[in-house]
Design an enzyme around this catalytic site. Sequence first.
Site, mmCIF file in Angstrom:
data_model
loop_
_atom_site.group_PDB
_atom_site.id
_atom_site.type_symbol
_atom_site.label_atom_id
_atom_site.label_comp_id
_atom_site.label_asym_id
_atom_site.label_seq_id
_atom_site.Cartn_x
_atom_site.Cartn_y
_atom_site.Cartn_z
ATOM 1 C CE LYS A 96 7.201 -12.004 5.681
ATOM 2 N NZ LYS A 96 6.628 -12.053 7.185
ATOM 3 C CE1 TYR A 128 8.012 -9.169 1.510
ATOM 4 C CE2 TYR A 128 8.280 -8.725 3.888
ATOM 5 C CZ TYR A 128 7.768 -9.020 2.868
ATOM 6 O OH TYR A 128 6.193 -9.632 2.832
ATOM 7 C CG LEU A 155 -1.627 -0.087 -7.040
ATOM 8 C CD1 LEU A 155 -1.012 0.877 -7.850
ATOM 9 C CD2 LEU A 155 -2.075 -1.176 -7.976
ATOM 10 C CG PHE A 181 6.512 2.159 -10.293
ATOM 11 C CD1 PHE A 181 6.083 1.487 -8.797
ATOM 12 C CD2 PHE A 181 6.787 3.518 -10.335
ATOM 13 C CE1 PHE A 181 6.117 2.143 -7.635
ATOM 14 C CE2 PHE A 181 6.929 4.028 -9.247
ATOM 15 C CZ PHE A 181 6.456 3.543 -7.835
ATOM 16 C CB SER A 226 5.234 -12.676 1.339
ATOM 17 O OG SER A 226 5.169 -12.256 0.023
#
Length: 339
Positions: A156, A152, A203, A221, A127
Amino acid sequence: MTKTVIVTGGAGYIGSHTVVELYNAGYNPVIIDDFRNSKPWIIDRIESICGGKIPFFNVDCQDELAVKKVVENYTNVHGLIHFAADKAVGESVAKPVQYYQNNVGSLCAILNVMQSCNIENLVFSSSCTVYGEAADPAVTEETPIKEAASPYGDTKITCEKIIQFATKGEGQLKSTLLRYFNPIGAHPSAKIGELPQGVPNNLMPYITQTAKGIREKLTVFGNDYDTPDGTNIRDYIHVVDLAIAHVKALEFLDTAANNSAEPFNLGTGRGSSVLEMIRAFETENNLKLNYVIGPRRAGDVPMIYANPKKAQDVLGWTCKYTVSDAVKHAWNWEQSLGN
Ligand code: WQD
């Protein structure tokens, strides 16, 4: 002989779309998934798109012996694509140990099975989160990896390091580390797409569920960032383009040097703000979205998008779909889900 490819997490959002593209490219995809973040009926949908049977096994990738038993059913396994992982940034802050245990534990189990079954080619789902907040938001694969802002993200980064060391260890492992930007959209058939469990973190599913009336309104946000319209900028890539990149990565590994781990940024190279995504969704689908401006979300970086040149040059991969295509396909999929 048809090339078998093991796809862990193959019933998931990106995994399911990748299984379709593998099948279309003439591979024999085999799904391993424990459906913690998907539904078994997605397999039927994948088969309906492909027009053929797709073998699948309901297995937790942390269970090394169970994974090995699946792989041993197949000779001539050409490679393995590893999607299976927990992926919600916010949840990882609340449950860090679960994230390390699953994301890192599963990868180690997979690598052990690959070594014992002599599978050399690994495509790993990484990612853009590994870059954190980069000095230049148009990140390349040489952009420094930053201290992760969430467990998270750290899983990765950790998994990439494990793979890089594993390729230098015993065996003939070679790997591509695919750093996704923001996957959105769904298959044009509207038979598969994103299935967020509970309240969406991301989103696009929040937008489609708001449009459908499942959510009362979208909260943007923050609109006080140092960007043209004050809202965050991301690189939104159609999930089918992303899926095709995995096929290209496998083809690249056919001739890649053993003991290598090549990172690739998978994005369009164009950034879009949150407000631009809302406008695109409204325009393409001819509707008005109910949204409000709210406070910033902790951990958000203001702007990041890909420099996709390496993937274009080395994988021979370019995006076919636009953001407009993606927001249309996302809405078609949401509407197909019924209430
Ligand atoms: C996108 C933009 C939000 C929801 C994360 C992970 C990444 C990958 C994709 C797994 C941001 C804004 C969002 C909402 C909003 N995850 N937003 N209101 O945070 O860029 O990336 O998901 O593969 O690894 O880091 O994606 O979709 O959560 O947010 O305003 O209700 O939309 O602030 O600017 P993100 P996202």
